[in-house]
Design a protein around this motif. Structure first.
Motif, PDB file in Angstrom:
ATOM      1  N   TRP A   1       0.987  -1.442  -0.140  1.00 27.07           N
ATOM      2  CA  TRP A   1       0.042   0.043   0.046  1.00 27.07           C
ATOM      3  C   TRP A   1       0.735   1.304  -0.199  1.00 27.07           C
ATOM      4  N   ALA A   2       2.012   1.400   0.875  1.00 27.62           N
ATOM      5  CA  ALA A   2       2.709   2.564   0.982  1.00 27.62           C
ATOM      6  C   ALA A   2       3.472   2.640  -0.522  1.00 27.62           C
ATOM      7  N   LEU A   3       4.083   1.644  -1.127  1.00 28.76           N
ATOM      8  CA  LEU A   3       4.631   1.908  -2.362  1.00 28.76           C
ATOM      9  C   LEU A   3       3.446   2.295  -3.284  1.00 28.76           C
ATOM     10  N   CYS A   4       2.113   1.687  -3.265  1.00 29.95           N
ATOM     11  CA  CYS A   4       1.062   2.397  -4.251  1.00 29.95           C
ATOM     12  C   CYS A   4       0.994   3.819  -4.199  1.00 29.95           C
TER      13      CYS A   4
ATOM     14  N   PRO B   1       8.103  -4.583  -7.333  1.00 31.93           N
ATOM     15  CA  PRO B   1       7.365  -3.708  -6.187  1.00 31.93           C
ATOM     16  C   PRO B   1       7.287  -2.329  -6.469  1.00 31.93           C
ATOM     17  N   ARG B   2       8.270  -1.643  -7.007  1.00 38.09           N
ATOM     18  CA  ARG B   2       8.259  -0.209  -7.210  1.00 38.09           C
ATOM     19  C   ARG B   2       7.770   0.502  -8.483  1.00 38.09           C
ATOM     20  N   LYS B   3       7.026  -0.340  -8.986  1.00 38.76           N
ATOM     21  CA  LYS B   3       6.238  -0.250  -9.894  1.00 38.76           C
ATOM     22  C   LYS B   3       4.780  -0.121  -9.826  1.00 38.76           C
ATOM     23  N   LEU B   4       4.524  -0.348  -8.537  1.00 40.93           N
ATOM     24  CA  LEU B   4       3.058  -0.187  -8.134  1.00 40.93           C
ATOM     25  C   LEU B   4       2.574   1.061  -8.158  1.00 40.93           C
ATOM     26  N   ARG B   5       1.492   1.578  -8.497  1.00 44.92           N
ATOM     27  CA  ARG B   5       0.864   2.891  -8.425  1.00 44.92           C
ATOM     28  C   ARG B   5      -0.510   2.733  -7.730  1.00 44.92           C
ATOM     29  N   ARG B   6      -0.951   3.939  -7.905  1.00 43.14           N
ATOM     30  CA  ARG B   6      -2.378   4.159  -7.066  1.00 43.14           C
ATOM     31  C   ARG B   6      -3.376   3.400  -7.767  1.00 43.14           C
ATOM     32  N   HIS B   7      -3.346   3.225  -8.986  1.00 41.91           N
ATOM     33  CA  HIS B   7      -4.568   2.726  -9.660  1.00 41.91           C
ATOM     34  C   HIS B   7      -4.445   0.996  -9.388  1.00 41.91           C
ATOM     35  N   HIS B   8      -3.323   0.530  -8.553  1.00 46.46           N
ATOM     36  CA  HIS B   8      -3.502  -0.829  -8.364  1.00 46.46           C
ATOM     37  C   HIS B   8      -3.947  -1.147  -6.935  1.00 46.46           C
ATOM     38  N   ALA B   9      -4.470  -0.382  -6.295  1.00 48.53           N
ATOM     39  CA  ALA B   9      -5.207  -0.575  -4.877  1.00 48.53           C
ATOM     40  C   ALA B   9      -6.461   0.176  -4.734  1.00 48.53           C
ATOM     41  N   ARG B  10      -7.170  -0.252  -4.078  1.00 45.89           N
ATOM     42  CA  ARG B  10      -8.599   0.240  -3.605  1.00 45.89           C
ATOM     43  C   ARG B  10      -8.637   0.412  -2.174  1.00 45.89           C
TER      44      ARG B  10
ATOM     45  N   ALA C   1       5.412   6.263  -1.581  1.00 45.97           N
ATOM     46  CA  ALA C   1       6.874   5.863  -0.962  1.00 45.97           C
ATOM     47  C   ALA C   1       7.826   5.279  -1.748  1.00 45.97           C
ATOM     48  N   ASP C   2       9.163   5.785  -1.743  1.00 43.23           N
ATOM     49  CA  ASP C   2      10.203   5.190  -2.308  1.00 43.23           C
ATOM     50  C   ASP C   2      10.729   3.869  -1.440  1.00 43.23           C
ATOM     51  N   PHE C   3      10.600   4.070  -0.202  1.00 43.62           N
ATOM     52  CA  PHE C   3      11.210   3.229   0.610  1.00 43.62           C
ATOM     53  C   PHE C   3      10.143   3.042   1.982  1.00 43.62           C
ATOM     54  N   VAL C   4      10.308   1.676   2.593  1.00 42.15           N
ATOM     55  CA  VAL C   4       9.432   1.638   3.854  1.00 42.15           C
ATOM     56  C   VAL C   4      10.626   1.243   4.914  1.00 42.15           C
ATOM     57  N   VAL C   5      10.330   1.609   6.097  1.00 39.95           N
ATOM     58  CA  VAL C   5      11.007   1.395   7.343  1.00 39.95           C
ATOM     59  C   VAL C   5      10.239   0.696   8.392  1.00 39.95           C
ATOM     60  N   SER C   6      10.628  -0.154   9.082  1.00 36.89           N
ATOM     61  CA  SER C   6       9.623  -0.717  10.219  1.00 36.89           C
ATOM     62  C   SER C   6      10.798  -1.112  11.571  1.00 36.89           C
ATOM     63  N   ALA C   7      10.022  -0.714  12.559  1.00 37.35           N
ATOM     64  CA  ALA C   7      10.763  -0.878  13.924  1.00 37.35           C
ATOM     65  C   ALA C   7      10.231  -2.014  14.658  1.00 37.35           C
ATOM     66  N   ARG C   8       9.025  -2.263  14.852  1.00 33.64           N
ATOM     67  CA  ARG C   8       8.307  -3.377  15.452  1.00 33.64           C
ATOM     68  C   ARG C   8       8.285  -4.473  14.843  1.00 33.64           C
ATOM     69  N   GLY C   9       8.238  -4.299  13.444  1.00 35.25           N
ATOM     70  CA  GLY C   9       8.409  -5.714  12.524  1.00 35.25           C
ATOM     71  C   GLY C   9       9.488  -6.271  12.935  1.00 35.25           C
ATOM     72  N   PHE C  10      10.821  -5.898  12.900  1.00 39.89           N
ATOM     73  CA  PHE C  10      12.068  -6.262  13.032  1.00 39.89           C
ATOM     74  C   PHE C  10      12.119  -6.732  14.587  1.00 39.89           C
TER      75      PHE C  10
END
Length: 506
Positions: free
Chosen positions: A390-393, A469-478, A396-405
């Motif tokens: 969703w963030a890539l759609c 993944p970085r080719k995901l765009r907003r029209h790829h999600a609802r 966002a260029d990158f994602v970071v996570s703390a609690r996931g790790f």
């Protein structure tokens, strides 16, 4: 012989009866003492009105968290992360099968639910591609180029234990992702693996401060001299506590941590709630330019958004100063971010969640034509593939996570992060509890979590018809709206160019 056996049995029975009698006497004495204390104290009404029995209320209240987690809550009921979300991370980190049977247990009609748009012609295996390289800081002496999609968000040594930092560092090296130091400064344990690092500069300037808390350029140069320190991030605010600085209790400020941070040992480490030398957009851009000049490396900032006025002012000032004056990246944390200990009012009520602030930031930067000059890093409960996709759609260029790790390290969401009693050794400096965290094993799990995440975000991308993944765009999600209709993100988040009034869709 039978007499000896009978004598031994009688002796054993006598011991048991003596122990039971001692326990009974001890219990009676405790009840009597507790009764007297309860009826004479004036602080707790329940204990005063119901002596002894009232004490169990607090025990049950404490145990309730754990009983709900393991016995009573359904797979998708818990907060801040439910069992289904955590289980996926545990399986991903252990490289176990993440498939499920008999259909989804996720409600698909709840407003805010993300649904991806599958293509009738999905990308075929021979077309699958690795995530593309992205360069951050094209105007720096030492730009940073990476293809990593998911990276380790800011968690300080001090807030996290030594073995936890070491495991994350070695895991990041194995995975080829970067690790953010957090505001506690770069420690030897961040550096030992050779992984790429982002050095965070918090409001107290730990690790790069003068004795009176000002920025020390010499220390800044020393940190930048490490080749693996790729970028610098100025922390304005974080999701757990916008408007509040870091809080590390004195019990966690060991001699080693004090030396790294440049503060007294054993005293509470309380960061200012803001940078004393950054009081405006102009100050922020000046500080970015200064750090970039001293270090030669990309510089950005981390923030939580509550409104867009100051971001628009920032963009206008960049337009006047010139494109090279822009921050090289913005790390956007959602109000749902939460690794740091924080006052409840800030945790619950301050700032915008990422699903609102990320599209607002992307649209504003696009309106001023500041992307891809400014890269966007998204943060805030992005621990599962659907949230990352969703963030890539959204842009966002990158994602970071703390609690996931933290989950990849073995966190069980015991909610003991702030009291030095973490049962998994991740957020405690108790050597006995740390002993359970085996660095080599957990580093492997960190790397496997990254690998599985990229693989499964790739599965979403391929199902949407794109090869990476970085080719995901907003029209790829609802996004499901009240009433049940699922609206394309490209329709929901259509931006507006503030200079021409023309709408655009990413």
């Amino acid at each position: 012989m039978p007499e000896k056996i009978l004598l031994a049995d009688a002796y054993g029975l006598l011991i048991v009866l003596t122990v039971l009698a001692a326990l009974l006497v001890g219990l009676v004495l405790w009840v009597a003492a507790a009764y007297i204390i309860d009826v004479t104290q004036t602080r707790h009404t329940v204990r005063r009105n119901f002596p002894v029995i009232g004490r169990f209320r607090y025990t049950f209240e404490h145990l309730g968290e754990f009983f709900r987690q393991y016995f009573f809550a359904m797979d998708r009921e818990e907060m801040p992360f439910n069992r289904a979300e955590r289980s996926w991370v545990y399986k991903a980190a252990k490289k176990l099968n993440t498939t499920a049977a008999f259909g989804s247990t996720r409600r698909l009609d709840i407003p805010g639910t993300v649904l991806f748009v599958n293509s009738p012609f999905p990308a075929l295996k021979q077309d699958f591609a690795e995530p593309a390289d992205i360069t951050i800081g094209k105007y720096c002496r030492q730009p940073y180029t990476t293809r990593s999609v998911i990276n380790i968000s800011a968690m300080s040594y001090g807030a996290l234990s030594k073995p936890a930092i070491r495991a994350l560092s070695h895991g990041a090296k194995q995975a080829g992702c970067w690790m953010n130091s957090g505001e506690g400064g770069i420690s030897p344990f961040h550096l030992e693996s050779g992984c790429d690092l982002v050095a965070q500069i918090g409001t107290a300037k730990y690790g790069v401060r003068t004795p009176d808390g000002q920025l020390d350029d010499n220390k800044l140069r020393d940190i930048a001299a490490h080749e693996q320190v790729r970028m610098f991030e100025i922390k304005l605010s974080q999701g757990a506590k916008p408007g509040k600085g870091g809080m590390l209790p004195g019990t966690k400020v060991t001699a080693e941590i004090a030396a790294i941070r440049g503060i007294p040992e054993g005293e509470d480490s309380i960061s200012p709630n803001g940078h004393p030398d950054i009081r405006s957009v102009d100050d922020l851009l000046d500080m970015i330019a200064h750090i970039r000049s001293v270090t030669g490396k990309p510089v950005g900032f981390k923030t939580v958004l509550g409104g867009m006025d100051w971001i628009e002012t920032l963009c206008q000032e960049i337009t006047q100063r010139g494109i090279e004056s822009a921050p090289d990246f913005i790390t956007l944390d959602g109000a749902e971010g939460g690794t740091g200990a924080a006052p409840q009012p800030l945790l619950d009520y301050m700032g915008l969640p990422l699903n609102q602030s990320l599209p607002m930031l992307i649209d504003t930067l696009d309106a001023f034509e500041l992307r891809p000059r400014i890269r966007v890093i998204a943060s805030g409960k992005l621990i599962n593939p659907d949230r990352v996709a969703w963030a890539l759609c959204t842009g966002a260029d990158f994602v970071v996570s703390a609690r996931g790790f933290m989950f990849a390290l073995g966190c069980i969401q015991a909610l003991q992060c702030n009291n030095n009693q973490c049962p998994t050794g991740i957020t405690t400096h108790n050597p006995k509890l740390q002993n359970g965290l085996v660095v080599k094993d957990k580093a492997k799990r960190v790397a496997q979590y990254v690998d599985t995440m990229v693989q499964e975000v790739g599965i979403i991308a391929h199902s949407c018809g794109v090869d990476e993944p970085r080719k995901l765009r907003r029209h790829h999600a609802r996004l499901v709206k009240p009433g049940g209709a699922a609206v394309l993100l490209s329709d929901l988040y259509a931006g507006a160019d503030f200079r021409t009034g023309q709408t655009f869709i990413r």
